[in-house]
Write a protein that holds these residues in place. Structure first.
Motif, PDB file in Angstrom:
ATOM      1  N   ALA A 120       0.831  -1.203   0.000  1.00  0.00           N
ATOM      2  CA  ALA A 120       0.000   0.000   0.000  1.00  0.00           C
ATOM      3  C   ALA A 120       0.866   1.255   0.000  1.00  0.00           C
ATOM      4  O   ALA A 120       0.536   2.251  -0.656  1.00  0.00           O
ATOM      5  CB  ALA A 120      -0.924  -0.007   1.216  1.00  0.00           C
ATOM      6  N   ALA A 121       1.983   1.216   0.730  1.00  0.00           N
ATOM      7  CA  ALA A 121       2.880   2.377   0.779  1.00  0.00           C
ATOM      8  C   ALA A 121       3.488   2.650  -0.591  1.00  0.00           C
ATOM      9  O   ALA A 121       3.544   3.808  -1.036  1.00  0.00           O
ATOM     10  CB  ALA A 121       3.975   2.137   1.817  1.00  0.00           C
ATOM     11  N   ARG A 122       3.923   1.598  -1.257  1.00  0.00           N
ATOM     12  CA  ARG A 122       4.502   1.776  -2.592  1.00  0.00           C
ATOM     13  C   ARG A 122       3.464   2.317  -3.570  1.00  0.00           C
ATOM     14  O   ARG A 122       3.757   3.182  -4.406  1.00  0.00           O
ATOM     15  CB  ARG A 122       5.077   0.443  -3.093  1.00  0.00           C
ATOM     16  N   HIS A 123       2.251   1.804  -3.462  1.00  0.00           N
ATOM     17  CA  HIS A 123       1.179   2.262  -4.352  1.00  0.00           C
ATOM     18  C   HIS A 123       0.870   3.739  -4.106  1.00  0.00           C
ATOM     19  O   HIS A 123       0.676   4.512  -5.059  1.00  0.00           O
ATOM     20  CB  HIS A 123      -0.074   1.421  -4.122  1.00  0.00           C
ATOM     21  N   ALA A 124       0.851   4.122  -2.843  1.00  0.00           N
ATOM     22  CA  ALA A 124       0.564   5.519  -2.511  1.00  0.00           C
ATOM     23  C   ALA A 124       1.645   6.443  -3.059  1.00  0.00           C
ATOM     24  O   ALA A 124       1.352   7.522  -3.584  1.00  0.00           O
ATOM     25  CB  ALA A 124       0.443   5.678  -0.992  1.00  0.00           C
TER      26      ALA A 124
END
Length: 445
Positions: free
Chosen positions: A186-190
């Protein structure tokens, strides 16, 4: 903010534990832990055991917050330098017997999640107070907090405070119900979304300027390639891999032995051969686009010797003969000592378009047992070697996908036409009786 790290020794050399001191509190915690370790869990129910596991993990997470405070105090006092260490992490390596990587990670975490002092000695909250609070409560683990802090620190400078707070809250909420892998994803996607939403037009131009493919050919006809693909090309390639690079079904108890990289290589080869068969490419120098191989006449007859590709690579004669069999994407030309053409694979050896259409109507896909490949993914294959029959006919051929055409023949499988359909005969090491088998997956109901 100040934390006493050590009590002063008494006259007898012992260290009295002042009530309320960190040492006294830790001694009480050790005593409680001794009681837990001595306890008997066998009488507890399953839910009680799981709850104990959860609370033990929560305590482990909360202790990291204590670690941050103590390391922050070590840095504030200059304890490491006073003892001859260059960095606080070196003190941790010696005092705690942890790895260098772990020591530096703890110091970095303390600087982000531990208390700070201003230049005037004023106590300041942590750089990421919400993450620090969640860890102090035992909501997030050390690994989760490290992922969240790293993501927040990597946010572009033009991201608004509100957007950054939103990302932090989403990641903290996810950490309460998911593991580090999901939080990291999720962090990478954000981060990607922030980069795309806020990227200036120049970023697209720089990305397009980087695109390119370099081919480093070897004398044996193989090559090494490096790719820098733009998003459109990357998605097209990944979609092609999704379709063609999956492991093939097990056959005769033998699983697909190819690595992921080898499957992607073969998928690329199959996709390119599909394009060549479809004749969608423009002519090259006025000639329909095909792979050209030149071979000595004797090597053509015996399969012993070498051949040359159209781009100067040297391959074995048997590989040239194999590539010439069954598909019009390759034209092999045999020359005598005077460079006169003595054989041309395209004259009789290729299956025609009409024959391939007949195969598609009859076979409905790859003929190898259990293979689901549709006709568009397949090559035409001689059931009996062309070198034996000298004929190319619908009655002695069928469709085979690129993988089965390459790998099954190498494994020792052979083919035979029975009642107008192609059957496959396994090698003795798979079936000592070598009972012919047929693909029934495409049979009409």
């Amino acid at each position: 903010m100040s934390v006493e790290l050590e009590d002063r020794p008494a006259g007898d050399g012992s260290v009295p534990l002042a009530a309320g001191s960190p040492a006294a509190s830790l001694a009480a915690m050790h005593a409680q832990l001794d009681s837990l370790l001595a306890g008997d869990l066998s009488a507890a129910g399953d839910e009680a055991v799981v709850e104990t596991l959860r609370e033990a993990e929560r305590l482990r997470r909360r202790l990291a917050a204590l670690d941050h405070r103590v390391i922050a105090e070590v840095e504030r006092r200059g304890v490491a330098q006073a003892r001859g260490y260059r960095f606080p992490a070196e003190l941790l390596i010696e005092a705690l017997r942890v790895s260098r990587r772990e020591a530096f990670a703890r110091v970095a975490a303390a600087r982000s999640l531990g208390p700070r002092l201003s230049l005037l000695g004023e106590v300041l909250p942590p750089v990421h107070p919400e993450v620090a609070s969640a860890q102090a409560e035992g909501v997030v683990s050390v690994e989760q907090s490290r992922i969240i802090v790293k993501a927040l620190d990597q946010l572009p400078g033009h991201v608004t405070v509100e957007a950054g707070d939103g990302i932090r809250n989403v990641l903290l909420g996810l950490a309460g119900v998911c593991g580090p892998e999901s939080v990291g994803k999720a962090a990478r996607h954000a981060l990607i979304l922030m980069e795309q939403d806020c990227a200036p037009p120049e970023a697209d131009e720089r990305r397009e300027a980087r695109r390119g493919v370099q081919v480093f050919s070897r004398p044996d006809g193989s090559s090494r390639m490096t790719w820098e693909l733009n998003p459109e090309c990357t998605e097209a390639v990944l979609t092609m891999f999704d379709s063609l690079a999956a492991p093939k079904p097990e056959a005769g108890g033998v699983k697909d032995q190819r690595s992921g990289a080898q499957r992607r290589h073969d998928a690329l080869l199959d996709a390119l051969k599909m394009v060549l068969r479809a004749e969608l490419l423009p002519d090259a120098g006025g000639v329909s686009t095909t792979v050209l191989i030149t071979i000595d006449h004797q090597a053509w007859l015996t399969g012993v010797g070498c051949a040359q590709t159209g781009h100067g690579g040297v391959i074995t004669a048997r590989e040239a003969v194999r590539q010439a069999g069954g598909d019009a994407t390759v034209v092999t030309v045999a020359l005598d000592d005077m460079r006169a053409v003595t054989a041309l694979s395209g004259e009789h050896r290729f299956f025609t378009r009409r024959q391939r259409r007949a195969f598609a109507a009859r076979d409905l896909g790859c003929t190898f047992p259990g293979c689901p490949a549709p006709p568009g993914w397949c090559e035409a294959h001689h059931a009996t070697d062309y070198a034996i029959t000298g004929q190319t006919s619908v009655d002695d051929g069928g469709l085979v996908c690129g993988y089965d055409h390459r790998e099954r023949v190498r494994q020792g499988w052979t083919t035979r036409m029975i009642n107008g359909r192609m059957w496959w005969i396994p090698p003795p090491w798979i079936d000592p009786n070598q009972t012919p088998v047929r693909n029934t997956l495409h049979d009409r109901p």
